[in-house]
Structures are given as C-alpha cells and as structure tokens.
Scaffold this active site. Structure first.
Site, PDB file in Angstrom:
ATOM      1  N   ASP A 142       0.866  -1.112  -0.037  1.00 56.62           N
ATOM      2  CA  ASP A 142      -0.092  -0.020  -0.006  1.00 56.62           C
ATOM      3  C   ASP A 142       0.800   1.204  -0.054  1.00 56.62           C
ATOM      4  O   ASP A 142       2.147   0.955   0.411  1.00 56.62           O
ATOM      5  CB  ASP A 142      -0.874   0.045   1.478  1.00 56.62           C
TER       6      ASP A 142
HETATM    7  C1  BGC Z   1      -4.807   3.411   0.081  1.00 52.42           C
HETATM    8  C2  BGC Z   1      -5.007   2.554  -0.931  1.00 52.42           C
HETATM    9  C3  BGC Z   1      -4.827   3.192  -2.272  1.00 52.42           C
HETATM   10  C4  BGC Z   1      -3.472   3.776  -2.471  1.00 52.42           C
HETATM   11  C5  BGC Z   1      -3.048   4.527  -3.611  1.00 52.42           C
HETATM   12  C6  BGC Z   1      -3.670   4.128  -0.250  1.00 52.42           C
HETATM   13  O1  BGC Z   1      -3.751   5.238   0.936  1.00 52.42           O
HETATM   14  O2  BGC Z   1      -4.847   2.557   1.261  1.00 52.42           O
HETATM   15  O3  BGC Z   1      -6.309   1.694  -1.010  1.00 52.42           O
HETATM   16  O4  BGC Z   1      -4.981   2.278  -3.197  1.00 52.42           O
HETATM   17  O5  BGC Z   1      -3.521   4.652  -1.242  1.00 52.42           O
HETATM   18  O6  BGC Z   1      -3.910   5.556  -3.492  1.00 52.42           O
END
Ligand code: BGC
Length: 753
Positions: free
Chosen positions: A230
């Site tokens: 993530d």
């Molecule tokens: C979120 C993800 C997301 C990623 C990219 C993170 O903060 O938890 O679900 O895909 O950011 O935006």
C-alpha cells in the site's frame, strides 16, 4: 512474449533494485537501455482514478473523468456475480483506453465494526460474500487484459492508526474470517497483483510478513503475480523484499533502492531474491503491454447505463408497509438535499471524477406531481429552521413524503473511523417532524455503512441506497416508482445500536494494539449466537413480489468430508410482478467441540422469476462448507456429525431445512500426557482402550465400599464420574494404589505411538 528471465539477466543490480519501487506515484520504472516500458497503476476500486497531473493517494487532486460505479458496500448487496463481472469488464475497458495496467482493488477487508471509515469500499461482514463478489470483479477486469490488486492484505479493519497498529487475532480467526475473501479470489480469479496492508498482523507488519505474503499467499493459494505495498506501507525495505513484497509503492526517492544494492553487496540479501521480485513485476508489465488494445476507447454513456443497472440491483428495500412503489398519480414530496445532490461515493483514494451525476430529482423533471424541499444542509449538523418548515409544509401537502437522507462526507471517509453510528441529528429531527405530519413517509438512505434509525417505527418505507455511484438517482427513482423491482440484500447486519456490535470494546482506540477478542464471532455470527435482536439482519432485503421455497433435496443423507453434497431447492415467484430473489444457503454444525457460529453462509444464487414461474437452484458443497480451521492440524477439519442445510431469504428468514451426516476422514493429531483428563481419553475410543482397566479399578476402589441404599450409590457414582471426567491421568496415582508412574508412562508411549 518477452523473455523476462533473459531481460533480468541483462539488468544491472542498480536497475533491478530500482525496478522494485515505483518510478513515481503511479508508475513502475522503465529501463530505456533494454526497452523495458514503464507501467501505470491507478486506483479503483469502483471507477478509474487516473491522475494525469498532480498525484496523491487521498483523492485530492483532479483525475480524468471516469464512470463512478456503486462502491463495494453496494455492489456486495447486489449478490449478483454476473453483473459485477460486467462492471469489472467496463473498468477493464476504461483502463485499456487509458493505458492503465492495474486498477487497484477490489478491497475485501471484513467489516469488523460498522464504524470503519472505509466500510463503504469494503464488501461484507461475511467472508463468503466478499470472496465471491471479489472474484467476479477480478474476472471481469482481467478479461480485458488489465490487472487488479486485491487489497488490503491482511486484517486492515480500521482506519485509526492504520499505519502503526497491530491486529491481534488468533490463526483460526484469521483463517475463518479475515483471509477467505482473499483466498477465494486468488484461487478462483487469479488477480495479477495483491496489495499488502499498512498494519501489522500479530506484531509483524503486513509488508514484512513472510508467513502471509509468501507461505500462505504463494505456497498455499498458488498466487503467481506480484505483491505491491500500500502507498507508504514499506517498513524495512530489505526485510520486506525477503518476506515477499515485490514492489514498493510509490517511489522511495531512491533511498530504498540503495539499501537493496548495499544489502546484496554486503551479503545480507541474496541477489536471486531481487531477481525474483523483478521477474514477477516484469511478467505483469509485459502481460499488459503485449495484450494492449491500443485502439481501445470507452464510452462513458454506455458505462453510465451499466452503473445505473448495478445501482438498481444494489439498493436494498429494508422496510415497506404498503407505501411502495409510488403511483404516478400520487403527489410526492421529495425532501432532503440528497434528492438533488445524492451522496454517491466516499472520500479518499477511491474518489472518482464522475463523468455525470444523476439525481432522483432530475429524474422527476416533467413529473408535475413531484415537489421538492431541501430540508437540511450537510456541511454542518445544525437544524435549518427555514428549510425544515418548508419541508414540513411540502410533506403535508403531498400524499407521500420521500426523504433523501444519509451520512455527509465528513461522517465517513478513508483515513478516519466514525465515532458513532448515528446520522446527523438535524436529519433525524427532520425525519421525526415529517413523519408526524405525513403518515406515508419513506426514507432513502445514502451511507457507506449501517446507521441507527431512531425513526424506524415512524416511517412506512426505507430504501438503503448505500453509496450507489453516479447513476444512483436514476436507480432510486425507478425503484420508488416501481419501474425496477428491488432485489438487493444486506451483506451486513444493521445492529440496533453500536454497543451491540461484538468489536465495540476493542475498536479504534488510541493504542496500537487492536485485539480481535470476539474472534470468529463477527457480524451475524455473533448476533445469532447471542440470540440478539437486530434492526435488519444479514441477508435481508424486500421485493415488490413474494417468493416461496419448496422441495429442498439433498443429494445424500451421509457423505465423507472428501465428498461433495448437492443441494437443490425450488423457488417460485408467488407474487404479481417480475422479480429477482437471492437464495441463501447456510450450514449449521449441530454440535461441535470448538465454539462455532450458529450458521454460516456457504452459498447464494440470484434468480430472476416471472410471476408464477418456478426455478430450481442447485448448490454444491464441499469440505470447506462444513469445516472449521483446526490450529493443531494447521488445516481445515470437519468434525464428524450432523449438519443442517438451511435455505433462506435472509439469515433470519430460514424457509427450509434438512440435515446431512458428514464423516471425517482425518484424525486430529493428539498427544496425551499425564495431564490429559480421563474425560478426553474416554472420548477417544482408541486411547481409552489402553487406560480403561485402570479407570475401572479406580471407580471400583472409590465406590466399592458404598453398599448403602441404591439412591446414595447412584448419586455417588454420578458424582464420581463427573469428577473423574476432569481428573488428569496422573490423578490415578494420587487417589488410589492402582497403577505405578512407570506403568502409566509406558501406556502413554503406546497411546501416542
Ligand atoms: C490506500 C489504497 C490506495 C493507495 C493509492 C492508500 O492510501 O490505502 O487503498 O490504493 O493509497 O492511492
């Protein structure tokens, strides 16, 4: 197909290390020298958030116009695999047209608490529904040669302290509740990538958790794509790489690349580990590149029609006391801001720059019988007397009042959890006031997870529209006026109050240790076990027609755990209009040694039926439908015995039941010691054979003199037996001169052999 292994062999260590993290916010690295292209990934899950200019992971900066489909909370309620696959195909087409190789999602974390800020993106409190809908979504997207990234692996069930907290759960709980949605999707739909979560699992960051990223994901489930972090979830880059985290996102600005190079040079990291990660990343880069449809375009209007269809199947009719559908001849007052400006998506990384938004009010253009009053503002929770008065007057003058209410953006979003389960007080008061003057009041809700409904008894109809995507207003309008027959069911329980939820005592506190004390008893598994009243149960959802269930047939009365059980049931549309029913199959273990839920969902099918029509639904159940995860066996285990097969229209509306006997072909590994109780030995026929003579002699010695009246003897024997049941084997040494320690030890050796 590019020879990825050969390419990796040509790359320098520095190039390989760089490939293991993003080139920027959304791209993998390119290596011009070798003709390796960069590859773009973008959020999802329910629409394409492709940022061309300034990047962020919070949904703040502009992204391209795309179609916002209903969010996960809604799509799960459709219980329609085929429809969600079509939605996935549309997302895949948008990605092809925009050159995006992987769309991030679906998000399948289990709704442990109604308060999780991201529940609107997640599917369910039940792992079976979450897994089935996720697999359908992934199959759709990937059929267009675009990858998915199922997220957030693992046990990321709250937003509070999501980057530092540890989710403390027993292995059985993880296996039975928090992992199966990932497992099903990986096994059935083979996602190209998996995104690890921010949190720790039992003290180890997901990003460096070898057990889950490698042993389970790849070893047990056969995942063969790449694991990405993530955004910002990487903790110790080199350790993470060893654990199985291939791609760090976004870029670490070269810092972590240097750490990887250094580690290889100083011998603390094998270069093969880097090679393997690069190979996995490039396999996916080329899978997309080489199957690119460079002529792809997408038609936003066509996808908008699909978004409307998905919304129609995702809106749950929670309550209807003869008020719906509305008649065109009725004077209807639409009340509430969300009639005009529906809340249809949530905040954060899933926020879509929608190509078009349809409100219910815009659908009423040309319908002179529909009036509108705004009723409330949603930027602050304060009663606006003027708006309230106007709304009450409009309600009085109409035959029916429809209030479009729900949670404002500020009440739920990625990044924080809700503090309570209430709607804004100004909206609750408005609903009370309208209901006082208008007996025919309907509430249409826009929210990503359950709310308390203090006015539930005062209104005649409730529609749960969830966060239904950009076309939600059109779907609402058609359902209200009966053009569309509602067919969704709740994929989560609506408890009466927050305090009823099993995670209430341990959710989102300002401490990093989050103990999943409720274990496997999440959602209906808890409310059922505790025989609690709920506001609306899991699986509940009404229709404008009626369905009757008959002829439940099981393929066998008895099966082995290695076999399969076929279940057939007839469902008839016994009402007057066409409709769809979600037929639910639950399995209940009648008696079990470990604590188990009263019943668990193990199958569902959605059927369309014309009035009077009957269709047969067939399910096939295998071992997993009956098994629990046994920690001593480190595997799924079915305890021999009787299981009920329950067919229902909701978890609390079971219509038919039959039972089957399942026989285990596996013996649990048991080691007996001097501390094992006589009762446990007695329950194991084979083991008991070895000690029976001593136990009998023990009874004899204890009861032999008791020659008084028969009653006293009976009581005494009963008491002795009860006490013996929980007496450890070594007790035979202290209570009677029956057996020696060495004899017992030798017997134990024989039993354990
Ligand atoms: C979120 C993800 C997301 C990623 C990219 C993170 O903060 O938890 O679900 O895909 O950011 O935006």
């Amino acid at each position: 197909m590019a020879d990825v292994k050969a390419l990796v062999a040509k790359m320098t260590l520095e190039e390989k290390a760089a490939m293991c993290s993003g080139a920027d916010f959304w791209h993998t690295e390119a290596v011009e020298r070798l003709g390796i292209p960069a590859s773009m990934v973008s959020d999802g899950p329910h629409g394409l958030r492709k940022q061309d200019l300034k990047a962020d992971h919070l949904g703040v900066n502009e992204s391209i116009k795309a179609v916002c489909f209903p969010a996960g909370c809604a799509t799960a309620a459709s219980f329609n695999r085929e429809l969600i696959t079509r939605m996935g195909e549309a997302l895949g087409e948008e990605c092809q047209a925009e050159g995006v190789s992987v769309i991030l999602g679906p998000a399948v974390n289990i709704k442990r608490s109604p308060l999780c800020g991201r529940n609107f993106e997640y599917y369910s409190e039940d792992p079976y529904v979450a897994g089935e809908i996720a697999a359908a979504h992934i199959c759709g997207v990937q059929s267009k040669n675009v990858g998915t990234s199922i997220k957030h692996f693992l046990a990321n069930n709250q937003e509070t302290r999501r980057m530092s907290s540890t989710s403390e759960a027993e292995e059985r709980t993880l296996r039975e509740i928090y992992m199966p949605a990932f497992e099903t999707a990986v096994k059935k739909a083979k996602p190209w990538t998996v995104m690890c979560s921010y949190n720790k699992i039992n003290g180890i960051y997901a990003a460096e958790n070898r057990k889950y990223l490698t042993d389970v994901l790849r070893g047990e489930w056969g995942f063969d794509g790449y694991v990405m972090s993530d955004w910002g979830a990487v903790n110790k880059r080199v350790e993470d790489l060893k654990a199985g985290l291939d791609l760090e996102m976004p870029s670490s600005g070269g810092i972590n690349d240097r750490l990887i190079v250094e580690a290889v040079k100083n011998g603390t990291l094998l270069e093969e580990v880097v090679d393997q990660a690069v190979e996995r990343i490039l396999n996916i880069v080329y899978r997309f590149e080489e199957n690119r449809d460079k002529t792809a375009v997408f038609d936003r209007d066509v996808h908008d029609v699909l978004a409307r269809k998905v919304a129609e199947e995702s809106i749950v009719l929670l309550k209807n006391e003869g008020v719906l559908p509305l008649m065109k001849s009725e004077k209807v007052a639409f009340i509430g801001k969300y009639a005009e400006a529906p809340r249809y998506q949530g905040g954060g990384s899933s926020h879509i720059n929608s190509s078009k938004i349809t409100s219910a009010l815009s659908m009423a253009t040309g319908n002179a019988n529909v009036s509108y009053a705004k009723g409330f503002e949603d930027d602050k929770d304060v009663i606006n007397e003027a708006l309230m008065e106007e709304a009450v007057t409009a309600a009085k003058q109409a035959d029916v009042a429809v209030i479009f209410a729900g949670l404002p953006d500020a009440f739920e979003s990625e990044g924080f959890d809700r503090e309570h389960m209430r709607m804004p007080e100004c909206q609750n008061v408005l609903i009370h006031e309208i209901a006082k003057v208008q007996p025919n009041t309907v509430v249409v809700l826009h929210n990503g997870s359950p709310v308390e409904m203090p006015w539930e008894k005062e209104v005649k109809g409730i529609l749960e529209a969830y966060l239904g995507g950009q076309a939600v207003g059109a779907a609402e309008y058609d359902i209200l006026f009966g053009k569309v027959n509602p067919s969704a069911k709740l994929a989560e329980t609506f408890p009466l109050k927050l305090e009823d939820n099993p995670s209430y005592l341990d959710f989102a506190r300002e401490e990093d240790k989050v103990v999943y004390r409720e274990g496997i008893f999440v959602g209906y598994r808890y409310y059922d076990k505790k025989k609690m009243n709920v506001l609306f149960p899991f699986g509940h959802g009404l229709s404008y027609t009626e369905f009757s269930y008959s002829n439940l047939e099981l393929g066998a009365e008895k099966i082995k755990d290695t076999g399969k059980l076929t279940v057939r049931v007839d469902v008839t549309n016994s009402g007057a209009v066409q409709g769809k029913e979600v037929v639910q199959l639950y399995v209940a273990d009648r008696e079990s040694t470990p604590a188990r839920p009263v019943k668990e969902l193990k199958g569902f099918e959605k059927l369309e039926l014309a009035p009077g029509e009957t269709k047969t639904v067939t399910f096939e159940l295998d071992k997993r439908a009956f098994a629990y995860y046994d920690e001593s066996l480190k595997d799924w285990y079915v305890e021999s015995g009787d299981f009920d097969i329950l067919i229902g229209a909701s978890s609390r509306d079971i219509r038919l039941k039959k039972s089957v006997q399942v026989e285990s072909t596996v013996r649990l590994p048991k080691t007996y010691t001097l501390d094992s109780t006589l009762g446990d030995l007695q329950a194991d026929e084979r083991a008991y054979g070895y000690v029976k003579k001593y136990v009998d002699a023990y009874y004899e010695s204890m009861l032999g003199d008791n020659t008084g009246d028969a009653g006293a003897e009976a009581i005494s024997r009963q008491m002795q037996e009860a006490m013996a049941k929980y007496m450890p084997l070594r007790g035979l040494l202290s209570f009677a001169d029956i057996v020696s320690l060495s004899e017992l030890e030798s017997v134990l050796r024989q039993i354990n052999q």
